[in-house]
Design a protein around this motif. Structure first.
Motif, PDB file in Angstrom:
ATOM      1  N   UNK A 200       0.849  -1.197   0.000  1.00 43.06           N
ATOM      2  CA  UNK A 200       0.000   0.000   0.000  1.00 43.06           C
ATOM      3  C   UNK A 200       0.882   1.243   0.000  1.00 43.06           C
ATOM      4  N   UNK A 201       0.597   2.176  -0.881  1.00 46.51           N
ATOM      5  CA  UNK A 201       1.452   3.350  -1.033  1.00 46.51           C
ATOM      6  C   UNK A 201       0.620   4.616  -1.184  1.00 46.51           C
ATOM      7  N   UNK A 202       1.211   5.734  -0.777  1.00 46.28           N
ATOM      8  CA  UNK A 202       0.646   7.053  -1.025  1.00 46.28           C
ATOM      9  C   UNK A 202       1.225   7.586  -2.328  1.00 46.28           C
ATOM     10  N   UNK A 203       0.378   8.253  -3.102  1.00 46.92           N
ATOM     11  CA  UNK A 203       0.840   8.894  -4.320  1.00 46.92           C
ATOM     12  C   UNK A 203      -0.016  10.098  -4.626  1.00 46.92           C
ATOM     13  N   UNK A 204       0.505  10.959  -5.463  1.00 45.63           N
ATOM     14  CA  UNK A 204      -0.231  12.157  -5.854  1.00 45.63           C
ATOM     15  C   UNK A 204      -1.150  11.831  -7.018  1.00 45.63           C
ATOM     16  N   UNK A 205      -2.369  12.343  -6.975  1.00 49.60           N
ATOM     17  CA  UNK A 205      -3.308  12.099  -8.067  1.00 49.60           C
ATOM     18  C   UNK A 205      -2.853  12.774  -9.358  1.00 49.60           C
ATOM     19  N   UNK A 206      -1.956  13.753  -9.240  1.00 45.63           N
ATOM     20  CA  UNK A 206      -1.369  14.406 -10.402  1.00 45.63           C
ATOM     21  C   UNK A 206       0.022  13.814 -10.621  1.00 45.63           C
ATOM     22  N   UNK A 207       0.182  13.041 -11.708  1.00 48.32           N
ATOM     23  CA  UNK A 207       1.446  12.362 -11.946  1.00 48.32           C
ATOM     24  C   UNK A 207       2.607  13.335 -12.094  1.00 48.32           C
ATOM     25  N   UNK A 208       2.339  14.536 -12.545  1.00 49.47           N
ATOM     26  CA  UNK A 208       3.421  15.502 -12.759  1.00 49.47           C
ATOM     27  C   UNK A 208       3.841  16.196 -11.476  1.00 49.47           C
ATOM     28  N   UNK A 209       3.056  16.035 -10.408  1.00 45.98           N
ATOM     29  CA  UNK A 209       3.350  16.754  -9.162  1.00 45.98           C
ATOM     30  C   UNK A 209       4.208  15.922  -8.210  1.00 45.98           C
ATOM     31  N   UNK A 210       3.832  14.672  -7.960  1.00 47.83           N
ATOM     32  CA  UNK A 210       4.566  13.849  -7.015  1.00 47.83           C
ATOM     33  C   UNK A 210       4.345  14.274  -5.583  1.00 47.83           C
ATOM     34  N   UNK A 211       5.225  13.784  -4.701  1.00 45.53           N
ATOM     35  CA  UNK A 211       5.156  14.093  -3.269  1.00 45.53           C
ATOM     36  C   UNK A 211       6.470  14.703  -2.823  1.00 45.53           C
ATOM     37  N   UNK A 212       6.401  15.478  -1.745  1.00 49.50           N
ATOM     38  CA  UNK A 212       7.603  16.043  -1.129  1.00 49.50           C
ATOM     39  C   UNK A 212       7.457  15.929   0.382  1.00 49.50           C
ATOM     40  N   UNK A 213       8.420  15.291   1.022  1.00 48.76           N
ATOM     41  CA  UNK A 213       8.365  15.090   2.458  1.00 48.76           C
ATOM     42  C   UNK A 213       7.561  13.858   2.827  1.00 48.76           C
ATOM     43  N   UNK A 214       7.829  13.318   4.001  1.00 48.24           N
ATOM     44  CA  UNK A 214       7.132  12.122   4.451  1.00 48.24           C
ATOM     45  C   UNK A 214       5.748  12.457   5.000  1.00 48.24           C
ATOM     46  N   UNK A 215       4.804  11.537   4.761  1.00 45.95           N
ATOM     47  CA  UNK A 215       3.442  11.691   5.273  1.00 45.95           C
ATOM     48  C   UNK A 215       3.233  10.888   6.550  1.00 45.95           C
TER      49      UNK A 215
END
Length: 400
Positions: A238-253
């Motif tokens: 199970x993983x967290x991801x951004x619904x916008x593929x071009x945005x991504x994530x920054x920092x831990x959730x």
């Protein structure tokens, strides 16, 4: 009777006329006393030609030798070798040596297979093969790890990921994993259903402060494919991801016992437990299923009672105690409303207590208590049409 010519010196050899015998003279007959026309030549026996042509190699002999060398199907190599020897003897073909060698090698291979089956060695070999093959399908990602995928997408098919620090930009963050059960592959739809059922509870344990999750973050997962399932792959990540593929994530959730203090954890556990029961609201309207709503209201009454007791038992810092006490007071009022909703005689009466019971959720006292403890204090916006069961069907899946 003709009289032979008298003995005398032999006539010298006369080269043949390149254009044949003289006109009117039968071919092959020479004048008296002269040698036959043309030099002598050798006649060839039946079935041969004046040129040396090698006999064809038997194809089954070649096949027998190849299978004997590979040892993949030893029984087939042995059978082909025997058939090749019979055909070679009947047709005068070559390849006898290859047929014999293929038969011998196939016999040895067959004996080894029988020995492996009898001793269990074949089973160990197959298990070793599966383990080796699984190494190519299993990811090394673990809970709390961040990674990038090829192309930056969390949908479709992938074979590898690159671990990166969570502090920087990344495509996904792992927050949990579980194993599927059963012998038959459940299909892509079955994997999605299992992920929806088990990933969301794992999300609440990893990111306890749901208010801190960005609105553009959704749940994705790595799941087995039909091919990797045959090799023993049962893991769902199970993983967290951004619904916008071009945005991504920054920092831990991540927001759990490893990153939060004891006071923050105590408050979030109480709030999240109540929220989990609120999410179990029946799908139909009270007009259609009043008994179901009454049972659900009883559950809320009991859960609120347990969490009120837990919050009152916790020792809060002096600067947060007043805010938490105000929240507990609202929770006690909500508990009474759910108790009345559980015994409502009709849908109208039920709605009256239903609305009052929901009033404290994400209300002012919740915000104040969160602010006092250093937690996120901006209530999330909820989509009324949200259905967690649709997440997997929207393609939030990455097969491996």
């Amino acid at each position: 009777m003709s009289i032979p010519p008298p003995p005398g010196p032999q006539q010298p050899y006369q080269a043949p006329d390149p254009y044949g015998p003289p006109s009117g003279q039968p071919y092959g007959q020479q004048p008296y006393g002269q040698p036959p026309y043309g030099p002598p030549y050798q006649t060839w026996g039946q079935g041969y030609s004046p040129y040396t042509r090698p006999s064809p190699v038997n194809g089954l002999a070649i096949a027998s030798l190849v299978l004997g060398l590979l040892c993949c199907i030893p029984a087939a190599g042995l059978v082909l070798g025997v058939i090749a020897l019979v055909q070679i003897r009947k047709k005068g073909q070559s390849g006898k040596g290859m047929a014999i060698a293929g038969s011998i090698l196939s016999s040895v291979g067959l004996a080894l297979w029988i020995l492996a089956l009898a001793t269990g060695g074949l089973s160990e070999m197959w298990e070793g093969f599966k383990e080796g093959a699984k190494e190519g399908t299993d990811f090394s990602v673990v809970k709390g790890q961040c990674f990038n995928t090829v192309g930056g997408s969390l949908e479709g098919l992938t074979y590898d990921v690159d671990e990166v620090p969570c502090a920087g930009e990344h495509d996904g963050e792992v927050f949990g994993e579980f194993r599927l059960t059963g012998s038959a592959f459940p299909g892509d739809g079955g994997v999605s259903v299992a992920a929806d059922e088990k990933c969301y509870p794992l999300q609440d344990a990893y990111a306890m402060d749901s208010w801190a999750l960005p609105e553009d973050v959704d749940v994705y997962y790595f799941g087995p494919t039909r091919t990797s399932w045959r090799l023993g792959d049962r893991e769902v990540t199970c993983i967290f991801g951004n619904t916008d593929e071009t945005a991504g994530l920054t920092g831990s959730l991540r927001a759990d016992e490893t990153t939060l203090d004891a006071d923050q954890v105590a408050l979030l556990k109480a709030l999240n437990t109540v929220d989990a029961t609120l999410y179990e609201e029946p799908e139909d309207y009270p007009e259609d299923d009043l008994p179901g709503y009454q049972v659900w209201s009883e559950d809320l009454r009991d859960v609120l009672g347990d969490q009120i007791e837990a919050l009152n038992a916790h020792s809060w810092p002096a600067d947060t105690e007043k805010s938490v006490s105000a929240l507990v007071k609202d929770m006690e009022g909500a508990q009474k409303e759910w108790a009345k909703a559980a015994v409502a005689d009709d849908p109208d009466a039920f709605y009256t207590h239903y609305d009052k019971g929901y009033a404290y959720v994400d209300g002012p006292t919740t915000v104040t208590a969160r602010e006092a403890l250093g937690l996120a204090s901006d209530p999330p916006s909820y989509d009324e049409d949200y259905d967690s069961g649709d997440s997997g069907s929207d393609g939030s899946e990455l097969d491996v």
